[in-house]
Structure formats: C-alpha cells, structure tokens
Write an enzyme that holds these catalytic residues in place. Structure first.
Site, PDB file in Angstrom:
ATOM      1  N   TYR A 147      52.390  63.954  49.553  1.00 23.02           N
ATOM      2  CA  TYR A 147      52.930  65.283  49.246  1.00 23.02           C
ATOM      3  C   TYR A 147      54.372  65.416  49.743  1.00 23.02           C
ATOM      4  O   TYR A 147      55.266  65.794  48.985  1.00 23.02           O
ATOM      5  CB  TYR A 147      52.046  66.336  49.897  1.00 23.02           C
ATOM      6  CG  TYR A 147      52.410  67.762  49.544  1.00 23.02           C
ATOM      7  CD1 TYR A 147      52.217  68.255  48.258  1.00 23.02           C
ATOM      8  CD2 TYR A 147      52.913  68.621  50.510  1.00 23.02           C
ATOM      9  CE1 TYR A 147      52.532  69.569  47.946  1.00 23.02           C
ATOM     10  CE2 TYR A 147      53.232  69.938  50.204  1.00 23.02           C
ATOM     11  CZ  TYR A 147      53.038  70.408  48.926  1.00 23.02           C
ATOM     12  OH  TYR A 147      53.349  71.713  48.616  1.00 23.02           O
ATOM     13  N   GLU A 149      56.683  63.139  50.665  1.00 22.29           N
ATOM     14  CA  GLU A 149      57.659  62.278  49.998  1.00 22.29           C
ATOM     15  C   GLU A 149      57.697  62.529  48.495  1.00 22.29           C
ATOM     16  O   GLU A 149      58.738  62.365  47.854  1.00 22.29           O
ATOM     17  CB  GLU A 149      57.353  60.809  50.293  1.00 22.29           C
ATOM     18  CG  GLU A 149      57.477  60.424  51.763  1.00 22.29           C
ATOM     19  CD  GLU A 149      58.917  60.372  52.260  1.00 22.29           C
ATOM     20  OE1 GLU A 149      59.773  61.104  51.737  1.00 22.29           O
ATOM     21  OE2 GLU A 149      59.176  59.588  53.192  1.00 22.29           O
ATOM     22  N   ASN A 176      54.726  78.418  54.318  1.00 26.60           N
ATOM     23  CA  ASN A 176      53.340  78.880  54.152  1.00 26.60           C
ATOM     24  C   ASN A 176      53.251  80.236  53.459  1.00 26.60           C
ATOM     25  O   ASN A 176      53.804  81.223  53.947  1.00 26.60           O
ATOM     26  CB  ASN A 176      52.651  78.982  55.520  1.00 26.60           C
ATOM     27  CG  ASN A 176      52.423  77.631  56.151  1.00 26.60           C
ATOM     28  OD1 ASN A 176      53.348  76.841  56.277  1.00 26.60           O
ATOM     29  ND2 ASN A 176      51.204  77.358  56.567  1.00 26.60           N
ATOM     30  N   VAL A 189      45.136  77.244  56.599  1.00 26.53           N
ATOM     31  CA  VAL A 189      44.650  77.875  57.824  1.00 26.53           C
ATOM     32  C   VAL A 189      44.273  79.341  57.621  1.00 26.53           C
ATOM     33  O   VAL A 189      43.268  79.813  58.183  1.00 26.53           O
ATOM     34  CB  VAL A 189      45.694  77.707  58.953  1.00 26.53           C
ATOM     35  CG1 VAL A 189      46.982  78.452  58.673  1.00 26.53           C
ATOM     36  CG2 VAL A 189      45.099  78.127  60.288  1.00 26.53           C
ATOM     37  N   PHE A 193      40.358  80.470  58.228  1.00 26.46           N
ATOM     38  CA  PHE A 193      39.965  81.430  59.265  1.00 26.46           C
ATOM     39  C   PHE A 193      39.238  82.633  58.670  1.00 26.46           C
ATOM     40  O   PHE A 193      38.234  83.100  59.219  1.00 26.46           O
ATOM     41  CB  PHE A 193      41.192  81.901  60.042  1.00 26.46           C
ATOM     42  CG  PHE A 193      41.730  80.907  61.033  1.00 26.46           C
ATOM     43  CD1 PHE A 193      41.023  79.765  61.373  1.00 26.46           C
ATOM     44  CD2 PHE A 193      42.957  81.119  61.648  1.00 26.46           C
ATOM     45  CE1 PHE A 193      41.515  78.852  62.305  1.00 26.46           C
ATOM     46  CE2 PHE A 193      43.462  80.219  62.579  1.00 26.46           C
ATOM     47  CZ  PHE A 193      42.751  79.085  62.900  1.00 26.46           C
TER      48      PHE A 193
END
Length: 316
Positions: A147, A149, A176, A189, A193
């Site tokens: 991803y 590179e 993000n 993440v 969560f």
C-alpha cells in the site's frame, strides 16, 4: 451558476467514495461511479440510483477504461490494513496499474484527474507533524509496503504524466478518515472500537496505546477533495488533507467507551509490523490553497454520528 460536469469517481461505492458521489450529485454534476466491489458495497450507493445523473459500473481499474468525462477522482484501492494486506500483489497492481490506466484516460479526455494518495507515504515518520516536503520513512519490503509504496509510485506517475504529457493532475494525501458507511470489518481503529464496544467485547489496543493518530470526519474530507479539484491547473500538490487534532489510541478507546456507554475493558496486544508511532498532518498548505479550509467536526461529535450509524446498521 456553475456548469454541470461529467465526473468519474473510481472506488465510488466505498466508504469515502460514496460520500463524494453524493456530494457531486448534490452540486448538480453527472457522476459515473466505478468500483470492482472488492471492498465497496452496492448498499453505499443504493440511495443514489434514483438520480438520472448517476451511473455505476462494475470494473477493475487494473484494466483500461473508456469514458468521456471532465474530471476524475481516483479513490480505487483498499485503504485498511486488513484488506490491502489480504492480497498485497493485487493492492500494488490496483495502485500502480490503476493510476496508469486512469492517467491515460485523463490524457485522452483532457480531463483533470485527482489522486487520493495517503499519509502512509510518510511511513513511520521521523518528522512531526508531517509536512508535504517530508519524503517519508517507509520500509519498502514490509507488510504494509504494498500500500505505502503502491501509493508512492502512483504519485510518481501523476507527476511524470504532468511533466511528460501535460495532463492536469492533482495529488492529495489523506490522513485517517472516519464516519458513516465504514465497513464493520475493515480493521480500522475507529470502526474496530465502535463495533467491539457495541458488541460488549473488549477493545483491542495494539501496543501501549500511546501511538497517535489524527481523525478527520468524512464530510470535512469530501469538502476538501471538492475544493482541491476546483483549484487552478497550476496547483498540483501534494497537499495534506486531514484533521490536525492528535489523539493517542488509548484516548480514542476511552472516547468510544464513553459515547457508547459500554463497560468493556481495554486489552493490549502486540503491535503489527511497521505500525507508525505518530501520525498528524500539517495542513497549512491546504488552508492556504483551499480557501481557508479546515476540518469543522470535532472528534466527539463525529464519533457520536458514526456510532449512531453503526447502531442503525446493526453492526453488532
């Protein structure tokens, strides 16, 4: 009144792409959504199909594409580690061959083309926060390299097509992004969560949880993409897009627990390979070039909206 355009959005059935398609339709444009549906979903664009200005096509961008368009947003690539590491060779092909095919299309149509690159081009940064002038610290043979590179190579292609063929290119580096329509299984993440909290499961934190991230709500990101596309031809980028608010992963976990009312524990697990320790964008250039753009949604308000989406979608 602005002239309506014909706009291609690759990866248009994904989380971010579907929000972008929705915004472009609201602005009065015709939208061609292209997706291979490897990580995107028809559910994300179902509400758009009633519009006569919306079309969608199942297509893999590693294969050439024929279309007559004025603008191209290239968002086609799995963006979460779980998905891009599942088939790393395909990820690399999507990033590189996809960029090449879409640049050729832009060259033929004389279209403006925008590449959604990524903060991952900075790798595990030794400069903090990360400005566009920083060249990065990437492991070229690690598990994330397909991803990282791949996106770096795509940026190279965009600037070479600009210099060699005069294609009107723009490159942005997305940090993000989160919000409604994230996949519950995408491994990012925020969604991890939220889904764990709604299921009453322990929240999984990798490492100490002291590593930092910056989270940009999807509506703010879409606004920035649209503004970048509207910049004069001489504005090529790269330009960082994201929210400069910096939070530790532990802080994020605690916020999710507070907003969901969950009583789950936070458990710690070994860090994945090449996981960045810090991630925060310097958005001074975006503020300058994009008419004073800056994110408006704070993390608490954005989490509340995202949690409401997952509750309504029945994520648990």
């Amino acid at each position: 009144m602005k002239k309506a355009k014909s706009i291609l959005v690759t990866g248009g059935a994904g989380f971010l792409g579907s929000h972008l398609c929705e915004r472009l339709l609201q602005d009065g444009h015709g939208v061609l959504c292209v997706d291979d549906f490897s990580t995107g979903s028809e559910k994300n664009i179902a509400h758009l199909q009633a519009s006569p200005r919306f079309r969608w096509l199942r297509h893999d961008v590693t294969q050439p594409l024929a279309a007559e368009v004025d603008e191209i947003y290239n968002l086609a690539c799995p963006a979460s580690p779980v998905h891009y590491q599942a088939d790393p060779v395909r990820t690399l092909r999507t990033s590189v061959m996809g960029a090449l095919n879409l640049l050729e299309l832009a060259r033929q149509c004389r279209a403006v083309i925008l590449q959604a690159s990524t903060s991952e081009v900075y790798g595990d940064p030794s400069v903090h926060p990360q400005p566009e002038s920083y060249w990065g610290n990437v492991n070229p043979i690690g598990v994330r390299a397909c991803y990282d590179e791949g996106k770096r190579c795509a940026e190279t292609l965009f600037f070479d097509y600009r210099r060699q063929h005069g294609v009107r290119t723009k490159v942005v580096r997305l940090f993000n992004t989160y919000g409604p329509r994230m996949r519950p299984d995408d491994g990012r993440v925020v969604s991890n969560f939220i889904v764990q909290a709604l299921r009453g499961a322990d929240l999984t934190v990798y490492g100490s949880g002291d590593q930092t991230r910056s989270f940009c709500y999807v509506d703010d990101m879409v606004e920035a993409l649209v503004r970048m596309m509207a910049t004069p031809d001489e504005v090529a980028g790269p330009v960082n897009l994201g929210n400069p608010g910096e939070f530790t992963i532990l802080e994020l976990a605690q916020k999710v627990l507070a907003h969901t009312g969950a009583t789950a524990r936070i458990t710690h697990h070994p860090l994945p390979g090449d996981d960045p320790r810090q991630r925060q964008p310097d958005i001074a250039l975006a503020h300058q070039l994009l008419g004073g753009w800056e994110p408006r949604m704070d993390l608490d308000a954005g989490l509340r909206q995202t949690i409401a989406y997952f509750r309504g979608a029945g994520a648990p």
